[in-house]
Design an enzyme around this catalytic site. Structure first.
Site: not given
Length: 161
Positions: A127-128, A119, A98, A158
């Site tokens: 946003c993850h 979001n 952040y 990912e």
């Protein structure tokens, strides 16, 4: 032919490997995606926008490096839009804190966290990939195990590309 969703708030409910996704559409494109439990009733919609989203997500489930090329229709405050744009620049398989995003756009970590939680298009606007300085942070303005399990699944997916 359209099936009516169990909850008329959604235009379609589609399956993901870890949840179901409630989808809200506008004439311009995908407007909102919400995570729903896997026992939430699916609803197929004979609509090109839903078909395009389903196909794009199927490519992402197979290979998270596949870009999303979909018409999107979302709104937010100028600050939220800056945060969401910054999230789109985070490469697949990487995260930013952040604080990193805050420094990038000239904001505060708390304000970035609020924008992340607001979001409307999780997965599509990743946003993850935004995490806390000392941990994974929250997800969707939540820190419960269900919400964090979605974030964990996406990050793990990912990281294996």
């Amino acid at each position: 032919m359209r099936s009516v969703p169990a909850d008329p708030h959604y235009d379609a409910v589609i399956a993901a490997p870890f949840a179901h996704l409630g989808v809200v559409l506008s004439a311009e494109g995908v407007q909102q995606i919400e995570f729903l439990p896997q026992d939430y009733p699916l609803c197929e919609l004979a609509d090109q926008r839903v078909q395009a989203l389903t196909e794009a997500l199927a490519r992402y489930w197979r290979d998270p490096a596949q870009p999303f090329e979909l018409p999107l229709s979302y709104r937010g405050s100028p600050h939220q839009l800056r945060v969401w744009q910054a999230m789109l620049t985070i490469p697949v398989g990487q995260t930013r804190s952040y604080g990193d995003i805050a420094r990038q756009i000239g904001s505060s970590p708390r304000a970035v966290g609020q924008a992340c939680g607001a979001n409307p298009l999780p997965i599509l606007i990743p946003c993850h990939r935004v995490v806390g300085k000392a941990g994974r942070g929250g997800f969707m303005h939540r820190r419960d195990s269900e919400a964090l399990s979605y974030k964990d699944w996406l990050l793990q997916h990912e990281s294996t590309r």
